[in-house]
Design a protein around this motif. Structure first.
Motif, PDB file in Angstrom:
ATOM      1  N   GLY A  22       0.801  -1.212   0.000  1.00  0.00           N
ATOM      2  CA  GLY A  22       0.000   0.000   0.000  1.00  0.00           C
ATOM      3  C   GLY A  22       0.835   1.263   0.000  1.00  0.00           C
ATOM      4  O   GLY A  22       2.015   1.261   0.362  1.00  0.00           O
TER       5      GLY A  22
ATOM      6  N   ARG B 198      -0.265  -1.111   5.752  1.00  0.00           N
ATOM      7  CA  ARG B 198      -0.611   0.263   6.152  1.00  0.00           C
ATOM      8  C   ARG B 198       0.272   0.737   7.293  1.00  0.00           C
ATOM      9  O   ARG B 198       0.684  -0.046   8.147  1.00  0.00           O
TER      10      ARG B 198
ATOM     11  N   GLU C 287      -5.546   7.637   5.465  1.00  0.00           N
ATOM     12  CA  GLU C 287      -6.143   6.669   4.554  1.00  0.00           C
ATOM     13  C   GLU C 287      -5.107   6.238   3.517  1.00  0.00           C
ATOM     14  O   GLU C 287      -4.386   7.063   2.953  1.00  0.00           O
ATOM     15  N   TRP C 288      -5.044   4.933   3.271  1.00  0.00           N
ATOM     16  CA  TRP C 288      -4.172   4.384   2.246  1.00  0.00           C
ATOM     17  C   TRP C 288      -5.032   3.795   1.136  1.00  0.00           C
ATOM     18  O   TRP C 288      -6.266   3.795   1.213  1.00  0.00           O
TER      19      TRP C 288
ATOM     20  N   GLN D 146      -7.196   1.496  -0.958  1.00  0.00           N
ATOM     21  CA  GLN D 146      -8.120   0.451  -0.520  1.00  0.00           C
ATOM     22  C   GLN D 146      -8.556  -0.394  -1.722  1.00  0.00           C
ATOM     23  O   GLN D 146      -8.430   0.035  -2.854  1.00  0.00           O
TER      24      GLN D 146
ATOM     25  N   TYR E  73      -8.156  -2.774   1.878  1.00  0.00           N
ATOM     26  CA  TYR E  73      -7.034  -3.282   2.644  1.00  0.00           C
ATOM     27  C   TYR E  73      -7.064  -4.816   2.666  1.00  0.00           C
ATOM     28  O   TYR E  73      -8.135  -5.432   2.733  1.00  0.00           O
TER      29      TYR E  73
END
Length: 366
Positions: free
Chosen positions: A212, A253, A258-259, A261, A263
């Motif tokens: 990510g 992460r 926010e990363w 998605q 996840y």
């Protein structure tokens, strides 16, 4: 401006050489908190990795993270450490030796093929100095990240540039930006999945888990997200799948932002709760197995999937020293070298026997 240093002593009649620098992310020297602290400090001090203003990030990194995270990370590394050392270092060194053998059989026996790590040792700058001392006036940099991201490939390019700042006589330089859609890479991934299915059968879902990055990087124009999805689409086509059983997720992460998605672990947990009993998980964004694949995916995510009702979790290893992948790596290097190959006076040997060379090289590494 950096101060230019004297060049190494020149020997008249020395044949200029072509160099190939293979670069991967890096690894601590040992699975201990003491070894993890300088490694994490170098990694998390990279402005390409953490895009937070330095005045805000410095106290967080030095007063909090580096006092708590090294011990936790050391435990994770200890769970995957081998007698030969870090899996990522072991695989990267082996890949480089095999690549050198394949290039030699393609007629480029005098090329200097070395490996380095972006963080930790062997360092990029020191390896570049070694290549200069060996007479390399052309250097091709091969970051082992299939999909381009500013925080990975971009950071390698930064460090190479910094390493050359004090050179008076600069080499001709080329970079492999990415190979996310290279036919040989896609074919090697598909072969790995097919072999897994032949031996283990097909699970209900195939999860393609990529590393990510923060979501804002996509909004600011980083192509990583798009290149991951293109890899997944091409792999699905190579497998003859319509994409319904294949899902792209993002792992690893860090922090509260926010990363990209969806996840990986929450997706696996949700699939298990919804009644999916078996999954195959592959990490196409990694050229070699490492902490993020062996511990995070094959251990943590497996435990989470089973705990939420799943029954069978199969991790499909990275390509590592797979023969098809090693030949693809050779092809990528030669394609980017371009006229360097034609200019090589030692060029001309056929590519016959590369499989035998691979076997001999692997035997020597056992």
């Amino acid at each position: 401006m950096a101060r230019l240093r004297p060049e190494p002593p020149h020997t008249h009649g020395q044949t200029p050489r072509t160099g190939v620098l293979v670069v991967n992310l890096g690894s601590p020297e040992a699975p201990t908190a003491a070894a993890l602290r300088p490694y994490l400090k170098q990694f998390l001090s990279d402005p390409r990795v953490v895009e937070i203003p330095r005045l805000l990030w410095w106290p967080i990194l030095n007063l909090i993270i580096l006092n708590t995270r090294p011990a936790k990370s050391a435990e994770k590394y200890a769970s995957i450490w081998t007698d030969a050392g870090s899996p990522l270092r072991v695989h990267t060194e082996r890949q480089t030796k095999i690549l050198a053998g394949y290039l030699g059989e393609a007629g480029h026996r005098d090329w200097v093929v070395r490996w380095a790590m972006r963080y930790g040792d062997p360092a990029i700058r020191a390896t570049l100095e070694e290549m200069r001392a060996l007479g390399c006036d052309r250097i091709l940099v091969m970051p082992m990240y299939p999909q381009y991201a500013g925080s990975t490939t971009g950071s390698v390019m930064d460090e190479v540039a910094r390493g050359l700042l004090e050179w008076r006589n600069l080499p001709e330089l080329r970079f492999v930006r990415s190979y996310h859609d290279h036919p040989g890479y896609i074919a090697a991934l598909a072969d790995a999945v097919h072999r897994h299915w032949q031996h283990n059968g097909q699970a209900e879902r195939l999860i393609l888990s990529f590393h990510g990055v923060p979501r804002f990087t996509l909004d600011k124009g980083d192509p990583y997200h798009c290149e991951c999805h293109k890899t997944a689409r091409l792999l699905a086509e190579a497998l003859g799948e319509d994409g319904k059983r294949i899902q792209v997720t993002f792992q690893s992460r860090f922090g509260k932002a926010e990363w990209l998605q969806p996840y990986t672990q929450p997706t696996l947990e949700a699939l298990a709760r919804d009644g999916v009993k078996s999954v195959d998980v592959m990490c196409p964004g990694f050229a070699a197995d490492c902490l993020e694949t062996l511990e995070e995916i094959a251990m943590e995510c497996k435990t989470a999937f089973i705990a939420h009702g799943g029954r069978q979790f199969n991790y499909i290893p990275c390509l590592n020293e797979d023969d098809a992948w090693m030949r693809c790596l050779r092809d990528i290097v030669l394609e980017h070298a371009g006229h360097w190959c034609r200019d090589d006076p030692r060029r001309g040997a056929s590519d016959r026997g590369t499989g035998a060379q691979h076997a001999r090289t692997m035997g020597a590494l056992q």
